[in-house]
Design a protein around this motif. Structure first.
Motif, PDB file in Angstrom:
ATOM      1  N   TRP A  95       0.964  -1.245  -0.216  1.00  0.00           N
ATOM      2  CA  TRP A  95      -0.406  -0.192  -0.130  1.00  0.00           C
ATOM      3  C   TRP A  95       0.765   1.228   0.436  1.00  0.00           C
ATOM      4  N   TYR A  96       0.530   1.663  -0.916  1.00  0.00           N
ATOM      5  CA  TYR A  96       1.311   3.316  -0.837  1.00  0.00           C
ATOM      6  C   TYR A  96       0.181   4.409  -0.716  1.00  0.00           C
ATOM      7  N   ARG A  97       0.758   5.789  -0.779  1.00  0.00           N
ATOM      8  CA  ARG A  97       0.250   7.165  -0.476  1.00  0.00           C
ATOM      9  C   ARG A  97       0.675   8.103  -0.845  1.00  0.00           C
ATOM     10  N   GLU A 116       5.980  12.947  -2.564  1.00  0.00           N
ATOM     11  CA  GLU A 116       6.269  12.175  -3.889  1.00  0.00           C
ATOM     12  C   GLU A 116       5.335  10.832  -2.634  1.00  0.00           C
ATOM     13  N   ARG A 117       4.724   9.647  -3.821  1.00  0.00           N
ATOM     14  CA  ARG A 117       4.490   8.790  -3.095  1.00  0.00           C
ATOM     15  C   ARG A 117       5.115   7.960  -3.018  1.00  0.00           C
ATOM     16  N   GLU A 118       4.778   7.287  -1.604  1.00  0.00           N
ATOM     17  CA  GLU A 118       5.856   6.187  -0.715  1.00  0.00           C
ATOM     18  C   GLU A 118       4.704   4.992  -0.111  1.00  0.00           C
ATOM     19  N   LEU A 119       5.995   4.136   0.432  1.00  0.00           N
ATOM     20  CA  LEU A 119       5.247   2.606   0.341  1.00  0.00           C
ATOM     21  C   LEU A 119       5.437   2.697   1.933  1.00  0.00           C
ATOM     22  N   VAL A 120       3.594   2.176   2.173  1.00  0.00           N
ATOM     23  CA  VAL A 120       3.154   2.728   4.056  1.00  0.00           C
ATOM     24  C   VAL A 120       3.174   1.037   4.452  1.00  0.00           C
ATOM     25  N   ALA A 121       2.716  -0.004   3.695  1.00  0.00           N
ATOM     26  CA  ALA A 121       2.914  -1.472   4.450  1.00  0.00           C
ATOM     27  C   ALA A 121       2.942  -2.425   2.899  1.00  0.00           C
ATOM     28  N   SER A 147       4.246 -12.788   5.676  1.00  0.00           N
ATOM     29  CA  SER A 147       5.290 -11.326   6.272  1.00  0.00           C
ATOM     30  C   SER A 147       5.067 -10.416   6.146  1.00  0.00           C
ATOM     31  N   THR A 148       4.965  -8.946   6.948  1.00  0.00           N
ATOM     32  CA  THR A 148       4.729  -7.904   6.866  1.00  0.00           C
ATOM     33  C   THR A 148       6.210  -6.595   7.440  1.00  0.00           C
ATOM     34  N   ASN A 149       5.526  -5.458   6.789  1.00  0.00           N
ATOM     35  CA  ASN A 149       6.468  -5.041   6.768  1.00  0.00           C
ATOM     36  C   ASN A 149       5.939  -2.854   7.113  1.00  0.00           C
ATOM     37  N   TYR A 150       6.634  -2.232   7.517  1.00  0.00           N
ATOM     38  CA  TYR A 150       5.559  -0.848   7.556  1.00  0.00           C
ATOM     39  C   TYR A 150       7.109   0.336   7.378  1.00  0.00           C
ATOM     40  N   ALA A 151       6.640   1.488   7.200  1.00  0.00           N
ATOM     41  CA  ALA A 151       6.470   2.530   7.721  1.00  0.00           C
ATOM     42  C   ALA A 151       6.853   2.715   8.828  1.00  0.00           C
ATOM     43  N   ASP A 152       7.898   3.990   9.237  1.00  0.00           N
ATOM     44  CA  ASP A 152       7.984   4.527  10.593  1.00  0.00           C
ATOM     45  C   ASP A 152       6.903   4.689  10.799  1.00  0.00           C
ATOM     46  N   SER A 153       5.990   5.983   9.970  1.00  0.00           N
ATOM     47  CA  SER A 153       5.631   6.431  10.643  1.00  0.00           C
ATOM     48  C   SER A 153       4.279   5.856  10.726  1.00  0.00           C
ATOM     49  N   VAL A 154       3.545   4.453   9.945  1.00  0.00           N
ATOM     50  CA  VAL A 154       2.498   3.817   9.979  1.00  0.00           C
ATOM     51  C   VAL A 154       2.362   2.524  11.466  1.00  0.00           C
ATOM     52  N   LYS A 155       3.344   2.122  11.794  1.00  0.00           N
ATOM     53  CA  LYS A 155       4.059   1.652  12.379  1.00  0.00           C
ATOM     54  C   LYS A 155       3.037   0.977  13.775  1.00  0.00           C
TER      55      LYS A 155
END
Length: 114
Positions: free
Chosen positions: A36-38, A44-49, A56-64
């Motif tokens: 998921w990007y926003r 700029e578009r960024e990857l958030v999850a 397996s999952t990874n998250y941007a620090d801003s949404v973790k």
């Protein structure tokens, strides 16, 4: 041709929740990592999850700790559960492979405002 359709966005107050859905056509969905990007205005578009085919999952620090990504391969659908929303989460949200390799969908607008 693969298509992505995002839905579930809307206007929500700070602290609220939304669940986004991403429906994908094509047979490649289940074997690829999805993300998921926003894109916020002027940014700029960024990857958030991100979620791999194995879950397996990874998250941007801003949404973790606030966002949760999931997927249902049989339905070719990915989800983003967003809790404790903040004004800075306001953006158009998109899904795609991670890294992206499909044509971008129209996205779904998320606005967090009181």
């Amino acid at each position: 041709q693969v298509q992505l359709v995002e839905s579930g966005g809307g206007l929500v107050q700070p602290g609220g929740s939304l669940r986004l859905s991403c429906a994908a056509s094509g047979s490649i969905f289940s074997i690829n990592a999805m993300g998921w990007y926003r894109q916020a205005p002027g940014k700029e578009r960024e990857l958030v999850a991100r979620i791999t085919s194995g879950g397996s999952t990874n998250y941007a620090d801003s949404v973790k700790g606030r966002f949760t990504i999931s997927r249902e391969n049989a339905k070719k659908t990915a989800y983003l559960q967003m809790n404790s929303l903040k004004s800075e989460d306001t953006a158009v949200y998109y899904c795609n492979g991670a890294p992206p390799f499909m044509p971008w969908g129209q996205g779904t607008q998320v606005t967090v405002s009181s």
